[in-house]
Design a protein around this motif. Structure first.
Motif, mmCIF file in Angstrom:
data_model
loop_
_atom_site.group_PDB
_atom_site.id
_atom_site.type_symbol
_atom_site.label_atom_id
_atom_site.label_comp_id
_atom_site.label_asym_id
_atom_site.label_seq_id
_atom_site.Cartn_x
_atom_site.Cartn_y
_atom_site.Cartn_z
ATOM 1 N N ALA A 209 0.806 -1.216 0.000
ATOM 2 C CA ALA A 209 0.000 0.000 0.000
ATOM 3 C C ALA A 209 0.842 1.269 0.000
ATOM 4 O O ALA A 209 0.308 2.371 -0.090
ATOM 5 N N SER A 210 2.155 1.130 0.097
ATOM 6 C CA SER A 210 3.039 2.286 0.195
ATOM 7 C C SER A 210 4.374 1.961 -0.480
ATOM 8 O O SER A 210 4.736 0.801 -0.638
ATOM 9 N N THR A 211 5.073 3.005 -0.869
ATOM 10 C CA THR A 211 6.359 2.824 -1.535
ATOM 11 C C THR A 211 7.544 3.020 -0.594
ATOM 12 O O THR A 211 8.694 2.929 -1.024
ATOM 13 N N GLU A 212 7.282 3.263 0.675
ATOM 14 C CA GLU A 212 8.364 3.657 1.574
ATOM 15 C C GLU A 212 9.436 2.585 1.774
ATOM 16 O O GLU A 212 10.588 2.908 2.047
ATOM 17 N N LEU A 213 9.070 1.313 1.634
ATOM 18 C CA LEU A 213 10.044 0.243 1.853
ATOM 19 C C LEU A 213 10.621 -0.308 0.556
ATOM 20 O O LEU A 213 11.390 -1.264 0.583
ATOM 21 N N ASN A 214 10.247 0.288 -0.557
ATOM 22 C CA ASN A 214 10.671 -0.244 -1.859
ATOM 23 C C ASN A 214 12.186 -0.364 -1.978
ATOM 24 O O ASN A 214 12.704 -1.351 -2.499
ATOM 25 N N GLY A 215 12.890 0.660 -1.513
ATOM 26 C CA GLY A 215 14.336 0.649 -1.635
ATOM 27 C C GLY A 215 14.982 -0.488 -0.863
ATOM 28 O O GLY A 215 15.974 -1.071 -1.305
ATOM 29 N N ILE A 216 14.397 -0.824 0.283
ATOM 30 C CA ILE A 216 14.928 -1.910 1.109
ATOM 31 C C ILE A 216 14.521 -3.263 0.547
ATOM 32 O O ILE A 216 15.342 -4.176 0.402
ATOM 33 N N LEU A 217 13.253 -3.391 0.196
ATOM 34 C CA LEU A 217 12.727 -4.679 -0.258
ATOM 35 C C LEU A 217 13.293 -5.102 -1.610
ATOM 36 O O LEU A 217 13.265 -6.293 -1.947
ATOM 37 N N SER A 218 13.801 -4.151 -2.378
ATOM 38 C CA SER A 218 14.364 -4.484 -3.692
ATOM 39 C C SER A 218 15.812 -4.950 -3.596
ATOM 40 O O SER A 218 16.382 -5.421 -4.580
ATOM 41 N N ARG A 219 16.412 -4.856 -2.413
ATOM 42 C CA ARG A 219 17.788 -5.318 -2.227
ATOM 43 C C ARG A 219 17.815 -6.836 -2.048
ATOM 44 O O ARG A 219 16.825 -7.438 -1.613
ATOM 45 N N THR A 220 18.946 -7.450 -2.375
ATOM 46 C CA THR A 220 19.036 -8.912 -2.283
ATOM 47 C C THR A 220 19.262 -9.348 -0.839
ATOM 48 O O THR A 220 19.789 -8.583 -0.016
ATOM 49 N N VAL A 221 18.870 -10.582 -0.552
ATOM 50 C CA VAL A 221 19.036 -11.108 0.804
ATOM 51 C C VAL A 221 20.507 -11.244 1.162
ATOM 52 O O VAL A 221 20.891 -11.121 2.323
#
Length: 385
Positions: A209-221
């Motif tokens: 519902a939000s883009t605020e975590l996009n930068g973190i979630l797009s990083r690899t594990v």
């Protein structure tokens, strides 16, 4: 260009603040009534409660003033009007506790011969007839009885769950003065259970519902440091009873099943180093929970791999809603998988760890819910510091 970057930074700061403003109470809206068992309940009754409610642990309730709570805790349910204590939660009963009890010393007497299984003194029915209060603390997780105040921030809640605490009771109307945080002492008229999976499910919905975590979630594990490279496993020739004993000793809720060494160098009664081995499946406490007690004894002498394949394919033997499929999907990822992909898999497949494999399907490590919450919280805090 600089103005655009400043606007983006401002928007990120504002949206992150909104996440930081979220509290535990925001995750409790759809939580069902607390599932618990009395201290007099047998292990068979407790397992039935776990199966019926599709949970891996339940709090154990006893009369107030008669028990010392797990870890020195004093968590009571009190009358809403008078504040008088009605019951005292003395600990958690988990599937790992039950497995540890099943795999006790008597388990060594389970024998197999050409005619099939015979007791050799192993009495599963007797083992499952003992009161649940007698097994609390057999595993450390059973002593982990905590409460989280509803006013605790999600960031602080994530810190608690990033340190290996899998679940906590949340008082709906606390009688205590504490404003927020994790506590060993609590009094309330009712509670709900909050788990690591609940937190990840909430964060997944929040991210959608939000883009605020996009930068973190797009990083690899791998980049985030979420992968634990040391992973213990059982082989495709390990029997169910031996797998349970291994899990009991190592305090593991699940182990990967790997292909046996071609040189036959493995001890199939012990855990082996799983790294670099082909993963064939997963044996977990959930598998035992899904097996009816009446059939469990029959399955103890067969291989864990055969057991998992059989119960996953038979709706008569499993509480798994996907039972009936020809083979159970192995939930895995790669080191270059994004955190978003991993969270989506653990939430949609409802698993509590995901195996990390290479392109050949060889085991490279694992990622637990604790790992996911730890790296996600660290990344959020790093971005906002």
């Amino acid at each position: 260009m600089q103005q655009t970057m400043e606007q983006n930074d401002t928007q990120f700061s504002e949206t992150t603040q909104r996440l930081r403003d979220k509290k535990v109470v925001d995750m409790m809206a759809n939580k069902r009534r607390l599932v618990e068992v009395p201290y007099t309940a047998t292990l068979a009754h407790t397992m039935n409660a776990l199966v019926a409610n599709q949970v891996l642990a339940v709090p154990v309730a006893a009369p107030p003033g008669q028990w010392i709570g797990a870890g020195g805790s004093m968590i009571v349910e009190a009358d809403r009007q008078t504040g008088a204590a009605r019951k005292h939660y003395i600990g958690m009963a988990t599937m790992l506790d039950i497995l540890a009890h099943i795999a006790g010393n008597d388990g060594d007497q389970l024998m197999v011969d050409e005619g099939g299984v015979h007791d050799g003194g192993f009495d599963l029915e007797h083992k499952m007839s003992v009161p649940v209060s007698s097994i609390i603390g057999h595993c450390l997780e059973g002593l982990s009885l905590w409460t989280l105040n509803p006013n605790t921030s999600i960031i602080d809640c994530m810190e608690v769950f990033s340190k290996g605490i899998h679940r906590a009771l949340v008082p709906l109307d606390s009688h205590m003065d504490n404003v927020s945080g994790v506590e060993l002492v609590e009094s309330a008229s009712s509670y709900r259970m909050l788990t690591q999976m609940d937190v990840l499910r909430f964060l997944k919905g929040h991210a959608e519902a939000s883009t605020e975590l996009n930068g973190i979630l797009s990083r690899t594990v791998s980049e985030l440091g979420a992968v634990t490279e040391r992973v213990y496993a059982i082989t495709d020739r390990t029997k169910v009873i031996d797998a349970i004993k291994c899990m009991r000793i190592a305090l593991l809720n699940a182990v990967p099943i790997v292909r046996s060494s071609p040189a036959n160098e493995d001890d199939h009664k012990q855990l082996v180093n799983g790294r670099g081995r082909q993963v064939l499946g997963t044996f977990s406490a959930t598998d035992i929970k899904g097996c009816h007690l009446s059939t469990l004894k029959t399955w103890l002498p067969i291989s864990a791999l055969e057991y998992t394949e059989t119960i996953s394919a038979s709706p008569l033997l499993s509480s798994n809603p996907n039972a009936g499929e020809s083979a159970r999907e192995l939930v895995a990822c790669r080191v270059d998988s994004t955190l978003a992909e991993v969270i989506d898999k653990v939430v949609t497949k409802h698993v509590h760890r995901i195996w990390v494999v290479d392109q050949q399907g060889l085991l490279m490590g694992l990622i637990s819910l604790t790992d996911i919450i730890r790296v996600l919280r660290h990344a959020v805090m790093s971005e906002t510091s």
